[in-house]
Design an enzyme around this catalytic site. Structure first.
Site, PDB file in Angstrom:
ATOM      1  NE  ARG A   6       6.675  -8.023  -6.037  1.00 17.60           N
ATOM      2  CZ  ARG A   6       7.373  -9.103  -6.372  1.00 17.60           C
ATOM      3  NH1 ARG A   6       7.048 -10.283  -5.884  1.00 17.60           N
ATOM      4  NH2 ARG A   6       8.400  -9.015  -7.197  1.00 17.60           N
TER       5      ARG A   6
ATOM      6  CG  HIS B  43       9.064 -10.640  -1.968  1.00 21.77           C
ATOM      7  ND1 HIS B  43       7.803 -11.083  -1.642  1.00 21.77           N
ATOM      8  CD2 HIS B  43       9.882 -11.054  -0.960  1.00 21.77           C
ATOM      9  CE1 HIS B  43       7.859 -11.755  -0.497  1.00 21.77           C
ATOM     10  NE2 HIS B  43       9.101 -11.742  -0.061  1.00 21.77           N
TER      11      HIS B  43
ATOM     12  CE1 TYR C 214      10.456 -10.935  -9.827  1.00 18.50           C
ATOM     13  CE2 TYR C 214      12.562 -11.051  -8.681  1.00 18.50           C
ATOM     14  CZ  TYR C 214      11.244 -10.643  -8.714  1.00 18.50           C
ATOM     15  OH  TYR C 214      10.714  -9.960  -7.657  1.00 18.50           O
TER      16      TYR C 214
END
Lengths: 326, 353
Positions: free
Chosen positions: B251, B255, B264
């Site tokens: 990805r 998100h 993160y």
């Protein structure tokens, strides 16, 4: 008229539904060769085959979740949850998909599903086998929730539930499975969505459903010996409730007692009291009372008869509404 | 986690490589068609992200980085097959013929679905992680009972493999030998949690425990994804049961537009995956191996820009639904509470005007 148990009436009603709808099929744990732990599906797999009476893997979310897909494909799945306390793994699928699929697809897919749940106590069972989860489902838009109280209603209501294009949570009072009653196989009588006035009276309206109906009728007998005339209403459908019938009764009697095994907080019983208070406020001569299970986990079975709504607790509530003075 | 070999027909540099079990069945023009699909989906996705940033969408779930996984899988489907997406499958929606404007209705907040799932044979997005896997297996069990030669494909991510519904879907699919392909896009991240928080083994190994084949494919290689998926769908239609495909991908973006991936994951990881970009990979291949002229790619870019501009106009002019429409499909049959609600709201809506 044929005399049969509720278990047999359900079996016969399911059989007629499977005959009427070639796309109706059943899925549940142990419903095939065994005929279900309560034998409600006894003999159905033999007559309708393994493709239509499907022994499910032991997974409740699974058997409801595949039901959603089967309904999208045009089938009419009848899912069996083995016991009330085992429906919770399927709660997500029921609330997120079964209840909403028709709305989410703007009507492209009808969820013509029935989810049968044996519910309620009084069978001397161990924990998780005596619960009354109907209010969870009654609260959820998109679902309908019904409960028959006698063999005749069981025979016809299961057929109407299968024929319904909306998902129906079908709560079967398991403590009444083995009670016999007359079934008129030629005339259904009331629609599944109508409440039934089972006994007419003039002093108090006693509203209940499912397993407590028999108790309520007994209470009315006892009360009559004390000179009190109780009108007993069996809701049959608890979502939606046939408020026209209930309100008309309360307008006549002026007093309301609602009985359910499920605890009161945010329940079907509480909802009946709230709506009747709203619609028949000036007819009420006393506060409407509820006799329900206490707000505790279902008790150990050796003492269940004391703590569930029983004759004494219901008669006490009748006394209180009769003796109320404003 | 150590990376294990995946089926690959095109290297990150765009070189064709041979595989023992899978050959490339597509000619240059067909491969160019896949490039066009991916380029358009990426451009539409960028436009949707911009629309969200400008306050025109409530949310958007970017697909960037996963275009090869989705276009390869989507183009492998037969028209008669049926698919069950999660909420990021914009590439599948494109392959099913759903107009991009319809993909955005859910995210604009004007619809709970966005398209007619019957017409496009593509279910509406499922937000509750994993629900659709069971629904897809049920649909596949219906196909079996109808005696039809169709297959179902359901899409989910690495995070979803931790859900009970996905595990139950694998179990039902296996024991009923359902005509289904479980297409997992392992994009390495479930919002902020890496795949190592979902599993200790490569995810395609899960299939073995259920008794059907599992295969990892380079999810950024559209040729490999196409061939692997096509065979799995053929097997499903032929009665050979389920396949689990793990499309190993990444990805590239957040998100959703509400996410901040810089909290993160490290830039070096994103940079590493940029070198594996699925769209550039196939473009390099077409230029080098098939001498395709730059003009063809420019035409696709212009076409995609045009579609993005049209999308923008369509979204900005998208009317809010009528308030009373909330009552239209709550139930299929008449319901007293719905009718009461309709009358109640009608009074308020009428009074306000």
């Amino acid at each position: 008229m044929t005399s049969m148990t509720m278990a047999k009436a359900l079996n016969e009603g399911l059989r007629r539904s499977l005959d009427r709808f070639p796309k109706a099929l059943m899925i549940g744990e142990d419903i095939g060769k065994l005929g279900g732990v309560f034998r409600i599906t006894d003999g159905l797999q033999k007559d309708f085959g393994e493709d239509r009476i499907i022994d499910s893997p032991l997974a409740e979310s699974g058997l409801v979740g595949v039901g959603v897909g089967l309904a999208m494909r045009g089938f009419r799945p009848i899912c069996e949850i083995q016991f009330d306390g085992f429906v919770y793994p399927a709660f997500d699928q029921i609330v997120s998909q079964v209840a909403k699929q028709h709305a989410r697809t703007s009507g492209a897919y009808k969820m013509a599903m029935v989810i049968r749940i044996p519910f309620g106590g009084h069978i001397g069972a161990i924990e998780h086998h005596s619960e009354s989860p109907e209010s969870y489902f009654a609260h959820t838009a998109g679902l309908r929730v019904v409960s028959p109280s006698n063999p005749h209603d069981a025979y016809w209501m299961i057929q109407e539930a299968v024929a319904c294009d909306d998902p129906v949570i079908f709560c079967e009072p398991k403590c009444r499975y083995w009670d016999k009653g007359d079934v008129d196989e030629t005339n259904s009588g009331l629609s599944i969505w109508s409440a039934a006035v089972l006994r007419e009276g003039s002093d108090v309206t006693l509203v209940t459903y499912g397993p407590s109906v028999k108790t309520a009728l007994h209470v009315a007998e006892v009360a009559a010996t004390e000179g009190r005339s109780l009108e007993v209403i069996d809701l049959r459908s608890v979502a939606p409730v046939d408020f026209a019938t209930v309100v008309a009764s309360v307008e006549k009697t002026g007093r309301l007692v609602v009985v359910s095994e499920a605890p009161s907080t945010a329940s079907v019983a509480a909802s009946v009291v709230a709506t009747v208070t709203e619609r028949a406020f000036y007819s009420l001569r006393a506060p409407a009372l509820q006799v329900t299970g206490y707000h505790v986990p279902y008790p150990p079975s050796r003492i269940e008869s004391h703590v569930m709504p029983n004759t004494d607790r219901i008669l006490d509530a009748v006394d209180r509404v009769m003796e109320f003075e404003s | 986690m150590k990376e294990v070999p995946a089926v690959q027909l095109l290297t990150p540099e765009g070189l064709r490589v041979e595989h023992d079990e899978y050959a490339c069945s597509l000619n240059a023009e067909e491969i160019f068609g896949l490039y066009r699909d991916m380029a358009i989906v990426r451009r539409i996705c960028h436009e949707a992200t911009s629309l969200q940033r400008q306050g025109q969408l409530a949310l958007w779930a970017p697909v960037q980085g996963q275009e090869a996984a989705q276009i390869g899988a989507g183009r492998a489907m037969a028209p008669k097959d049926f698919s069950f997406p999660s909420y990021r499958e914009h590439g599948i929606a494109w392959c099913r013929g759903i107009p991009p404007t319809d993909w955005l209705r859910l995210f604009r907040g004007v619809s709970m679905g966005g398209w007619d799932p019957v017409q496009y044979r593509h279910s509406v997005p499922t937000i509750v992680i994993g629900n659709q896997v069971l629904n897809a297996v049920g649909y596949a069990m219906g196909i079996q009972r109808d005696g039809a030669e169709e297959a179902v494909m359901t899409f989910f991510g690495d995070g979803a493999t931790s859900q009970g519904d996905v595990a139950e879907g694998f179990g039902f699919g296996a024991v009923f030998n359902a005509p289904i392909v479980f297409f997992m896009q392992n994009n390495q991240w479930a919002i902020s949690e890496p795949t190592s928080r979902q599993t200790l083994i490569p995810l395609y190994h899960r299939a073995e425990g259920y008794g059907f084949p599992g295969i990892r494919v380079d999810g950024n290689d559209v040729l490999a994804v196409y061939e692997v998926t096509k065979r799995a769908l053929d097997n499903a239609r032929a009665g050979a049961g389920p396949t689990l495909i793990e499309a190993f991908t990444y990805r590239m973006g957040a998100h959703t537009t509400s996410d901040d991936p810089t909290r993160y994951r490290v830039d070096a990881e994103v940079e590493l995956w940029k070198h594996r970009d699925p769209v550039e990979r196939v473009k390099s291949y077409l230029i080098r191996e098939h001498q395709m002229s730059p003009k063809k790619f420019e035409e696709v870019a212009a076409e995609a820009d045009q579609m993005a501009a049209e999308l923008r106009v369509n979204v900005l002019s998208m009317p809010d639904p009528e308030p009373l429409s909330i009552f239209d499909h709550a139930y299929a049959e008449p319901h007293p509470l719905v009718e009461e609600g309709r009358r109640d709201l009608a009074d308020f809506v009428g009074g306000a005007s």
